[in-house]
Design a protein around this motif. Structure first.
Motif, mmCIF file in Angstrom:
data_model
loop_
_atom_site.group_PDB
_atom_site.id
_atom_site.type_symbol
_atom_site.label_atom_id
_atom_site.label_comp_id
_atom_site.label_asym_id
_atom_site.label_seq_id
_atom_site.Cartn_x
_atom_site.Cartn_y
_atom_site.Cartn_z
ATOM 1 N N ARG A 91 0.838 -1.353 0.036
ATOM 2 C CA ARG A 91 -0.243 0.112 -0.269
ATOM 3 C C ARG A 91 1.366 1.443 0.013
ATOM 4 N NH1 ARG A 91 -5.369 1.467 1.398
ATOM 5 N NH2 ARG A 91 -5.250 2.926 1.928
ATOM 6 N N VAL A 92 0.143 2.147 -1.081
ATOM 7 C CA VAL A 92 1.362 3.989 -0.678
ATOM 8 C C VAL A 92 0.370 4.217 0.257
ATOM 9 C CG1 VAL A 92 1.719 5.561 -2.289
ATOM 10 C CG2 VAL A 92 1.504 2.888 -3.754
ATOM 11 N N ARG A 93 1.535 4.804 0.926
ATOM 12 C CA ARG A 93 1.185 5.317 2.221
ATOM 13 C C ARG A 93 0.702 7.177 1.531
ATOM 14 N NH1 ARG A 93 5.821 3.544 4.007
ATOM 15 N NH2 ARG A 93 6.614 6.056 4.541
ATOM 16 N N ARG A 94 -0.147 7.089 2.250
ATOM 17 C CA ARG A 94 -0.814 9.108 2.000
ATOM 18 C C ARG A 94 0.089 9.945 1.697
ATOM 19 N NH1 ARG A 94 -5.599 12.901 2.814
ATOM 20 N NH2 ARG A 94 -4.193 14.509 1.474
ATOM 21 N N ALA A 95 1.558 9.874 2.822
ATOM 22 C CA ALA A 95 2.481 11.061 2.857
ATOM 23 C C ALA A 95 3.512 11.277 2.189
ATOM 24 C CB ALA A 95 3.053 10.504 4.503
ATOM 25 N N GLU A 96 3.640 10.225 0.916
ATOM 26 C CA GLU A 96 4.110 9.827 -0.106
ATOM 27 C C GLU A 96 3.731 10.576 -0.988
ATOM 28 O OE1 GLU A 96 4.840 6.049 -1.118
ATOM 29 O OE2 GLU A 96 6.604 5.431 0.760
ATOM 30 N N ILE A 97 2.925 11.000 -1.172
ATOM 31 C CA ILE A 97 1.426 11.105 -2.823
ATOM 32 C C ILE A 97 2.252 12.874 -2.266
ATOM 33 C CG2 ILE A 97 0.159 11.712 -3.815
ATOM 34 C CD1 ILE A 97 -0.448 8.761 -3.242
ATOM 35 N N ARG A 98 2.402 14.335 -3.027
ATOM 36 C CA ARG A 98 2.584 15.286 -2.820
ATOM 37 C C ARG A 98 1.962 15.744 -4.339
ATOM 38 N NH1 ARG A 98 7.581 17.516 -0.479
ATOM 39 N NH2 ARG A 98 5.950 19.482 0.216
#
Length: 214
Positions: free
Chosen positions: A3-10
Motif C-alpha cells: 500500500r502506498v502511504r498517503r504521506a508519499e504523495i505530494r
C-alpha cells in the motif's frame, strides 16, 4: 503490491500546476513538464519517448519503453507491465507544446550540426542523446520548482498531480487507471483514496443541495 502511504504523495494543486508550467515557459524541456502534468506518464516513460511513438495526426502518444541508464550506456526496456504499454491521447496543451518543441529541436539540430547525435529522442540532452533523469531533475526540474516558489516535490509527484487533477475533475477512475498504465482500477483507487473520499463527500453535499431541507 504494498500500500502506498498517503504521506508519499505530494501532488500540486491546479493553481500550483499552473504556476509550475508558467515557470517552465520557454525552457528547452518545457514540453517534458507539460506532458508530465497533463498525461501523468512515468519519468522513465517520458524520457524513453521517440518521435516514432508520437502520432501528431491522431494526437496520441504510444508508451512502448522505459529508459534505463547503466553508467554511460542507456537502454530502452519494456515497460513495467502489459498495461503500461498504452496509447494516451494528447491534451491540446500537450499537443501544441509538442509542436513547438519539435520546431525548437529541429533548429537546435541544425545549429549543432555534426555534434548532434540522432537517437530520435523526443527529449534529448544538448547533443541529441537521451536525458539522464538525475541531471534533468537537478538542472531543470528542481530550479523550476524553486522559481515558481513551490514545495520541493519529486518528479514522480507530477504523475500524482495529473491523476489527482483528472479524478477531481470527475474523470472516471477506470479512464485514469488506463491513462496511468496501472495494472488495475483497484490500484488507482487505493493510491488515490484521499481524492475519491473527497469526491464522495462532495457527492453527498450535492445530493443534500438537491434533495435536502429547503
Amino acid at each position: 503490491s504494498p500500500r502506498v502511504r498517503r504521506a508519499e504523495i505530494r501532488p500540486l494543486t491546479a493553481q500550483q500546476s499552473r504556476s509550475f508550467l508558467e515557470a517552465a515557459q520557454g525552457h528547452r524541456l518545457e514540453t517534458l513538464f507539460v506532458m508530465a502534468v497533463t498525461l501523468g506518464l512515468r519519468q522513465g516513460e517520458l524520457l524513453a519517448l521517440r518521435w516514432s511513438d508520437i502520432d501528431m495526426n491522431a494526437r496520441t502518444v504510444t508508451v512502448r519503453h522505459t529508459l534505463h541508464w547503466s553508467g554511460s550506456k542507456y537502454r530502452l526496456a519494456e515497460p513495467k507491465s502489459a498495461r503500461s504499454r498504452r496509447v494516451v491521447v494528447l491534451s491540446t496543451l500537450a499537443y501544441e507544446s509538442l509542436r513547438s518543441h519539435r520546431l525548437r529541436q529541429a533548429e537546435e539540430r541544425l545549429r549543432l550540426g555534426a555534434i548532434w547525435e540522432d537517437h530520435n529522442m523526443v527529449f534529448a540532452n544538448g547533443r541529441g542523446r537521451p536525458l539522464s533523469a538525475r541531471n534533468m531533475t537537478r538542472r531543470a526540474f528542481k530550479p523550476l520548482l524553486h522559481k515558481a516558489d513551490l514545495p520541493d516535490i519529486r518528479f514522480h509527484d507530477l504523475r500524482h498531480t495529473a491523476a489527482t487533477l483528472l479524478l477531481s475533475e470527475g474523470v472516471s477512475p477506470k479512464a485514469v487507471s488506463e491513462q496511468l498504465g496501472h495494472g488495475s482500477v483497484a490500484i488507482t483507487m487505493d493510491v488515490y483514496a484521499h481524492v475519491t473520499s473527497e469526491m464522495q463527500a462532495h457527492a453527498a453535499a450535492a445530493m443534500d443541495a438537491v434533495l435536502g431541507p429547503a
